[in-house]
Write a protein that holds these residues in place. Structure first.
Motif, short mmCIF file in Angstrom:
data_model
loop_
_atom_site.label_atom_id
_atom_site.label_comp_id
_atom_site.label_asym_id
_atom_site.label_seq_id
_atom_site.Cartn_x
_atom_site.Cartn_y
_atom_site.Cartn_z
N ALA A 78 1.00 -1.36 0.06
CA ALA A 78 0.30 0.09 -0.42
C ALA A 78 0.56 1.39 0.19
O ALA A 78 0.72 2.17 -0.82
N ARG A 79 1.93 1.31 0.36
CA ARG A 79 3.01 2.25 0.95
C ARG A 79 4.07 2.45 0.00
O ARG A 79 4.38 3.61 -0.15
N ARG A 80 4.91 1.90 0.33
CA ARG A 80 5.77 1.32 -0.78
C ARG A 80 5.81 1.20 -2.14
O ARG A 80 5.03 0.37 -2.69
N HIS A 81 7.18 2.36 -3.04
CA HIS A 81 6.54 1.52 -4.28
C HIS A 81 8.26 0.73 -4.35
O HIS A 81 9.63 1.64 -4.01
N PHE A 82 8.65 -0.64 -5.15
CA PHE A 82 9.67 -0.72 -4.90
C PHE A 82 9.67 -1.83 -6.31
O PHE A 82 8.63 -2.76 -6.90
N PRO A 83 11.00 -2.58 -6.91
CA PRO A 83 10.74 -3.53 -7.96
C PRO A 83 9.83 -4.54 -7.98
O PRO A 83 10.54 -4.99 -6.63
N GLY A 84 9.73 -4.55 -8.52
CA GLY A 84 8.48 -6.17 -9.11
C GLY A 84 7.23 -5.99 -8.07
O GLY A 84 6.87 -7.64 -7.19
N GLN A 89 1.97 -8.64 -6.20
CA GLN A 89 1.12 -8.66 -5.85
C GLN A 89 0.61 -9.96 -6.58
O GLN A 89 -0.59 -10.64 -6.02
N GLY A 90 0.98 -9.93 -7.48
CA GLY A 90 -0.13 -11.39 -8.55
C GLY A 90 0.61 -12.20 -7.57
O GLY A 90 -0.72 -13.21 -7.62
N LEU A 91 1.21 -12.81 -7.25
CA LEU A 91 1.88 -14.25 -6.51
C LEU A 91 1.83 -13.98 -5.08
O LEU A 91 0.41 -15.42 -5.14
N VAL A 92 0.76 -12.87 -4.54
CA VAL A 92 -0.01 -13.03 -3.59
C VAL A 92 -1.53 -13.71 -3.93
O VAL A 92 -1.82 -14.19 -3.43
N ARG A 152 -4.24 -4.25 3.08
CA ARG A 152 -3.91 -4.05 2.28
C ARG A 152 -4.71 -2.66 1.33
O ARG A 152 -4.62 -1.00 1.27
N GLU A 153 -5.93 -3.38 1.12
CA GLU A 153 -7.11 -1.17 0.45
C GLU A 153 -7.29 -0.99 2.37
O GLU A 153 -7.50 -0.05 2.21
N VAL A 158 -5.95 4.69 4.47
CA VAL A 158 -5.24 5.93 5.16
C VAL A 158 -4.29 6.77 4.46
O VAL A 158 -3.63 6.48 3.70
N ASP A 159 -4.88 7.91 4.43
CA ASP A 159 -4.31 9.15 4.52
C ASP A 159 -2.40 8.46 4.58
O ASP A 159 -2.58 9.67 5.95
N PRO A 160 -1.63 8.90 3.37
CA PRO A 160 -0.27 8.74 4.06
C PRO A 160 0.75 9.98 5.08
O PRO A 160 1.31 9.89 6.08
N ARG A 161 -0.63 11.20 4.84
CA ARG A 161 0.10 12.81 5.40
C ARG A 161 0.22 11.96 7.26
O ARG A 161 0.72 13.32 6.94
N LEU A 162 -1.19 11.36 7.67
CA LEU A 162 -1.59 11.54 8.73
C LEU A 162 -0.09 10.98 9.31
O LEU A 162 -0.07 11.22 10.73
N GLU A 163 0.57 10.05 8.43
CA GLU A 163 1.97 9.91 9.25
C GLU A 163 2.46 10.83 9.74
O GLU A 163 4.05 10.62 10.70
N LYS A 164 2.89 11.65 8.48
CA LYS A 164 3.46 12.92 8.27
C LYS A 164 3.83 13.92 9.31
O LYS A 164 4.04 13.97 9.90
#
Lengths: 260, 350
Positions: A78-84, A89-92, A152-153, A158-164
């Motif tokens: 939900a939060r991170r961008h990473f290679p693959g 997501q497809g494997l899960v 994940r949904e 949850v707005d990630p800026r709340l964590e910021k």
């Protein structure tokens, strides 16, 4: 109301009623066919009681395992961008499209005594196939995708800026997660866990291949059906249905009460 | 104090380039610019949410470039307040204070009283109005006594009355808490009203910074002139009329289509001329003073309280301002022909 709008409403009401009948009809028929007396017989049967308890226990264990392993992954998806990321997501989601007997066979090959992993685990004293861990493994395999997708949904909601904001107010990343993200995603995570748990309770195809004995309720019902026919299977089927529905309803009601 | 030295940040496809800015301790600075200029990215870089590729960030005299947000003593208020919806008003304000102690409860109450929200402390966030939410967000950011407060368009979604009330509260709190403020806005009026310093941003860079009055009076580009509400920015060309004096400036002619103006220039060639609406003197007959007299046809009169904006055509559309009393005294109506006078020294070339 214009005639077209009325026709549309009637169409929606008609198709929805058909669908409801398709879901409720068979279950209601089962309850009526078994009759209330058979429920008493089922609960008086030690084997039925043991199988239901085993089913509930294993489904709960599979869900807890899913939470332990799946929540960090759900958060990362939900939060991170990473290679693959798309591949992960497809494997899960893969177990959702694998026919459950096929999943059972795959798990048997992967966790059986002849496999490297199964052999090692057996040497360490953890028998999988034809033991309780085998049931948990089969249930986890089919239910974890539901849990990870739902969680994940929930995190995406949850707005990630709340964590910021929490970080600028002095929270370390894990503290911000615990104080802000987790409480806000909790309802979605509980709902996903409940669905995963229900999926685990209802699992048959993978469990029957991996662990025929001890018998979970679905395997016991199948066993009674093949040996004693419908009259033999009905009491256990009714008991499992009512217990599963009861747990499902209680958790939903608790959740709704908490949301008020 | 906030100091950035040649900071470059990449956020997705967007890049913030070579940002240098300094806001003195206790100062109030505004970042203004259009949407997508990089204002929020710059605030998030100062807060530690974005890591610079190059450059250094100092807060309250200490270099914080490598420090995480929780160790920067910075308060952050977003336009949409971002209150924690699962906590009450009091719990939101006290979030950064670390536990319920008498001192923390006193601090929560103190800020709530200063911001006029003490009666809301037990209330749920969902039951607050937009103005109340923004006050709670402000109290929450100030509660841990940050030395720097970063505000991302905090007044944008508020009605004018609420906005003015909150601005007054904010200025009072700034004086009281001695906090350095950097606020994002797209409104230059806000900079004139609140700021000691303004920085105009566009396309990931700072185009001009300085005291708001100076930026308003002497914009260094057509973009800044337009953004600060100069009113009339004309593209054209300067040709020399006289020889350069000792300071390098000379009398020149600025032409923009059919329009020609005498100006004081430093160089010839293509440029923009800024004619501030208040520098264009409106009269029925050409005034004896002033070097440039333009014949204009009034297209529209726009009365805004004591000021009337006169939209006219001089071969190009221009706007002039007069007092509403003056406009009424001259009995100006659309279609009238008037004279616009502007001194050569009042035409700003950028």
């Amino acid at each position: 109301m214009p005639p077209r709008a009325t026709a549309t409403r009637l169409l929606i009401a008609g198709t929805s009623a058909l669908l409801m009948l398709f879901i409720v009809g068979p279950l209601l028929r089962l309850v009526l066919e078994a009759g209330p007396m058979s429920l008493g017989r089922a609960f008086a049967d030690g084997e039925v009681r043991a199988s239901i308890l085993l089913t509930l226990g294993c489904a709960t264990a599979a869900t807890l395992l899913g939470l332990l392993l799946g929540l960090p992954l759900a958060w990362a998806l939900a939060r991170r961008h990473f290679p693959g990321k798309r591949l992960v997501q497809g494997l899960v989601d893969l177990p959702v499209v694998v026919p459950h007997p096929v999943a059972g066979i795959a798990l048997l090959l992967f966790l059986g005594r002849r496999s490297a992993l199964g052999g090692t685990l057996a040497e360490l004293g953890l028998e999988i196939v034809n033991h309780v861990p085998g049931i948990v493994a089969a249930m986890a395999f089919v239910s974890i995708p539901i849990l990870v997708s739902g969680a994940r949904e929930a995190f995406l909601g949850v707005d990630p800026r709340l964590e910021k904001v929490a970080r600028t107010l002095g929270d370390a990343p894990m503290t911000a997660f615990r104080r802000v993200t987790l409480p806000l995603a909790r309802r979605g995570i509980i709902a996903a866990s409940l669905l995963a748990w229900a999926r685990a309770v209802s699992e048959f195809g993978a469990v029957v291949i991996l662990t025929y004995n001890p018998k979970v309720a679905s395997v016991l019902i199948f066993d009674r059906f093949t040996t004693d026919g419908l009259p033999g299977a009905l009491p256990a089927a009714l008991a499992l249905l009512l217990v599963a529905l009861g747990v499902f309803l209680v958790v939903r009601l608790l959740q709704r009460g908490e949301g008020r | 104090m906030i100091r950035l030295e040649l900071v470059t940040v990449r956020a997705g496809a967007f890049t913030l380039r070579d940002i240098s800015i300094e806001v003195p301790a206790g100062g109030y600075a505004l970042l203004i610019g259009p949407t997508g200029a990089g204002k929020t990215t710059l605030l998030e870089t100062i807060a530690g949410h974005q890591a610079p590729l190059t450059g250094r960030v100092w807060l309250h005299g200490e270099e914080v470039t490598a420090l995480p947000p929780e160790r920067r003593a910075v308060g952050f208020v977003y336009q949409d307040h971002l209150l924690f919806p699962h906590l009450s008003v009091a719990e939101n304000i006290g979030y950064g204070l670390g536990g319920r102690t008498t001192d923390n409860e006193r601090r929560t109450l103190e800020l709530a009283e200063l911001l006029g929200i003490a009666h809301l402390l037990g209330r749920e966030i969902a039951r607050l109005s937009g103005g109340e939410r923004q006050r709670v967000a402000l109290a929450r950011a100030l509660a841990p006594r940050p030395s720097v407060l970063l505000l991302d368009e905090p007044f944008a979604s508020l009605d004018p009355a609420t906005r003015n009330g909150l601005r007054r509260s904010l200025l009072e709190l700034q004086r009281r808490e001695r906090v350095t403020i950097l606020q994002v806005s797209h409104d230059f009026d806000e900079a004139l009203r609140l700021g000691d310093l303004v920085a105009v941003m566009a396309d990931g860079g700072i185009l001009q910074q300085g005291p708001p009055e100076e930026v308003f009076r002497r914009p260094n580009s057509a973009f800044v002139a337009q953004f600060t509400g100069a009113g009339n920015v004309l593209a054209g060309e300067v040709s020399a009329l006289g020889v350069a004096e000792e300071d390098g400036r000379f009398l020149a002619r600025f032409t923009s289509g059919p329009l020609a103006l005498d100006v004081v220039a430093e160089r010839t060639g293509p440029c923009h001329a800024v004619l501030r609406p208040e520098d264009l003197l409106v009269s029925r007959e050409p005034l004896p003073a002033g070097r440039n007299h333009l014949t204009a046809t009034i297209e529209r009169l726009e009365r805004v309280g004591p000021v009337t904006y006169i939209h006219c055509d001089v071969g190009r559309p221009v706007v002039a301002t007069v007092t509403t009393q003056g406009a009424e005294g001259m009995a100006l109506t659309p279609g009238d022909r008037v004279s616009l006078t502007i001194k050569a020294t009042a035409v700003l070339l950028v």
